[in-house]
Design a protein around this motif. Structure first.
Motif, PDB file in Angstrom:
ATOM      1  N   LEU A 121      -0.307  10.841  -2.982  1.00 27.31           N
ATOM      2  CA  LEU A 121      -0.615   9.803  -2.003  1.00 27.31           C
ATOM      3  C   LEU A 121      -1.108  10.416  -0.696  1.00 27.31           C
ATOM      4  O   LEU A 121      -2.091   9.961  -0.111  1.00 27.31           O
ATOM      5  CB  LEU A 121       0.616   8.931  -1.736  1.00 27.31           C
ATOM      6  CG  LEU A 121       0.973   7.929  -2.818  1.00 27.31           C
ATOM      7  CD1 LEU A 121       2.295   7.259  -2.505  1.00 27.31           C
ATOM      8  CD2 LEU A 121      -0.124   6.902  -2.982  1.00 27.31           C
TER       9      LEU A 121
ATOM     10  N   PHE B  12      -4.782   6.432  -6.418  1.00 23.28           N
ATOM     11  CA  PHE B  12      -3.977   6.125  -5.234  1.00 23.28           C
ATOM     12  C   PHE B  12      -3.100   4.907  -5.488  1.00 23.28           C
ATOM     13  O   PHE B  12      -1.890   4.940  -5.230  1.00 23.28           O
ATOM     14  CB  PHE B  12      -4.896   5.887  -4.019  1.00 23.28           C
ATOM     15  CG  PHE B  12      -4.151   5.623  -2.741  1.00 23.28           C
ATOM     16  CD1 PHE B  12      -3.731   6.676  -1.941  1.00 23.28           C
ATOM     17  CD2 PHE B  12      -3.863   4.330  -2.334  1.00 23.28           C
ATOM     18  CE1 PHE B  12      -3.037   6.441  -0.752  1.00 23.28           C
ATOM     19  CE2 PHE B  12      -3.166   4.081  -1.157  1.00 23.28           C
ATOM     20  CZ  PHE B  12      -2.752   5.150  -0.363  1.00 23.28           C
TER      21      PHE B  12
ATOM     22  N   GLN C  83      -9.531   3.434   3.393  1.00 26.73           N
ATOM     23  CA  GLN C  83      -9.218   3.587   1.973  1.00 26.73           C
ATOM     24  C   GLN C  83     -10.282   2.947   1.088  1.00 26.73           C
ATOM     25  O   GLN C  83     -10.562   3.418  -0.001  1.00 26.73           O
ATOM     26  CB  GLN C  83      -7.841   2.989   1.658  1.00 26.73           C
ATOM     27  CG  GLN C  83      -7.251   3.435   0.345  1.00 26.73           C
ATOM     28  CD  GLN C  83      -6.906   4.916   0.327  1.00 26.73           C
ATOM     29  OE1 GLN C  83      -6.454   5.482   1.302  1.00 26.73           O
ATOM     30  NE2 GLN C  83      -7.154   5.567  -0.791  1.00 26.73           N
TER      31      GLN C  83
ATOM     32  N   LEU D 290       4.569  12.280   3.032  1.00 29.10           N
ATOM     33  CA  LEU D 290       3.464  11.341   3.240  1.00 29.10           C
ATOM     34  C   LEU D 290       2.818  11.499   4.605  1.00 29.10           C
ATOM     35  O   LEU D 290       1.624  11.266   4.759  1.00 29.10           O
ATOM     36  CB  LEU D 290       3.950   9.898   3.083  1.00 29.10           C
ATOM     37  CG  LEU D 290       4.426   9.480   1.708  1.00 29.10           C
ATOM     38  CD1 LEU D 290       4.982   8.067   1.756  1.00 29.10           C
ATOM     39  CD2 LEU D 290       3.316   9.600   0.684  1.00 29.10           C
TER      40      LEU D 290
ATOM     41  N   LEU E 163       2.583   6.981   5.745  1.00 25.60           N
ATOM     42  CA  LEU E 163       1.184   7.382   5.544  1.00 25.60           C
ATOM     43  C   LEU E 163       0.385   7.280   6.845  1.00 25.60           C
ATOM     44  O   LEU E 163      -0.507   8.092   7.094  1.00 25.60           O
ATOM     45  CB  LEU E 163       0.534   6.513   4.458  1.00 25.60           C
ATOM     46  CG  LEU E 163       0.930   6.804   3.022  1.00 25.60           C
ATOM     47  CD1 LEU E 163       0.415   5.712   2.097  1.00 25.60           C
ATOM     48  CD2 LEU E 163       0.408   8.174   2.579  1.00 25.60           C
TER      49      LEU E 163
ATOM     50  N   LEU F 143       0.889   4.813  -5.614  1.00 23.13           N
ATOM     51  CA  LEU F 143       1.560   3.958  -4.631  1.00 23.13           C
ATOM     52  C   LEU F 143       2.516   2.995  -5.326  1.00 23.13           C
ATOM     53  O   LEU F 143       3.671   2.840  -4.916  1.00 23.13           O
ATOM     54  CB  LEU F 143       0.519   3.189  -3.806  1.00 23.13           C
ATOM     55  CG  LEU F 143       1.064   2.244  -2.737  1.00 23.13           C
ATOM     56  CD1 LEU F 143       1.882   3.001  -1.700  1.00 23.13           C
ATOM     57  CD2 LEU F 143      -0.085   1.491  -2.064  1.00 23.13           C
TER      58      LEU F 143
ATOM     59  N   ASN G 172      -4.832   9.823   0.813  1.00 19.75           N
ATOM     60  CA  ASN G 172      -4.718   8.838   1.884  1.00 19.75           C
ATOM     61  C   ASN G 172      -5.927   8.892   2.821  1.00 19.75           C
ATOM     62  O   ASN G 172      -6.256   9.934   3.358  1.00 19.75           O
ATOM     63  CB  ASN G 172      -3.435   9.098   2.672  1.00 19.75           C
ATOM     64  CG  ASN G 172      -3.208   8.105   3.775  1.00 19.75           C
ATOM     65  OD1 ASN G 172      -3.665   6.966   3.715  1.00 19.75           O
ATOM     66  ND2 ASN G 172      -2.487   8.536   4.790  1.00 19.75           N
TER      67      ASN G 172
END
Length: 190
Positions: free
Chosen positions: A115, A135, A124, A81, A165, A139, A119
């Motif tokens: 992800l 996403f 977002q 991530l 992230l 998630l 990201n």
């Protein structure tokens, strides 16, 4: 009760991952007669969708049904991530299909890659509706598996994932550029 299938041995009450639906619990292993054939079935309940699924023992492996990821795999996924996102090339429909296929494998590391690649951090909300949906789905899947594998609450798992992230290099690009020297000569001068 353990299954007779040595390749996949699951027990009633065990938490498992089914790629199409995520994390569920085997509530029973039962036998049913279908079209004159007796089938042994895993009965899997998914709280999220209030769904009960029956998977024939003989099809369990090919369907992707698996045990929860080991702690080492969870760590590997969390590390993914914070890595650099893959370049976004090609038409969205093809990229979308690729992302959906990776999620469809049900493998935690593949979901982590999705992800990572989608990201956008605090931006977002600027993602397209399709990107946001993919996403959020990935998630949700990862939160549930990390929580179940690591014995955390879903809130704790979400926080852990969001922290990973947030470490992604593209999100800190401006900060990184400001801290880096202008060129190779600057390093030699120091």
């Amino acid at each position: 009760m353990a299954t007779k299938n040595n390749a996949l041995s699951f027990e009633t009450g065990e938490t498992v991952v089914y790629p199409a639906h995520g994390v569920g619990v085997i509530t029973a292993i039962e036998e049913q007669e279908v079209a004159g054939f007796k089938l042994e079935l895993f009965v899997i309940t998914f709280d999220k969708d209030r769904l009960t699924l029956r998977v024939p023992l003989t099809k369990a492996k090919s369907s992707g049904l698996r045990k929860l990821s080991e702690p080492a795999v969870v760590e590997q996924a969390l590390d993914l991530l914070s890595g650099k996102a893959m370049a976004k090339r090609g038409v969205w429909s093809r990229r979308s299909n690729d992302l959906q296929e990776r999620i469809g494998t049900g493998q935690l590391t593949a979901i982590a890659e999705v992800l990572r690649d989608l990201n956008r951090g605090s931006e977002q909300q600027e993602a397209s509706y399709s990107e946001q949906q993919i996403f959020e789905g990935a998630l949700d899947f990862m939160i549930k598996e990390v929580a179940a594998s690591s014995r955390l609450t879903q809130t704790e798992a979400r926080k852990l994932i969001e922290q990973s992230l947030a470490k992604a290099p593209h999100l800190n690009k401006a900060k990184t550029l400001a801290e880096e020297p202008e060129g190779p000569d600057d390093e030699a001068a120091a």
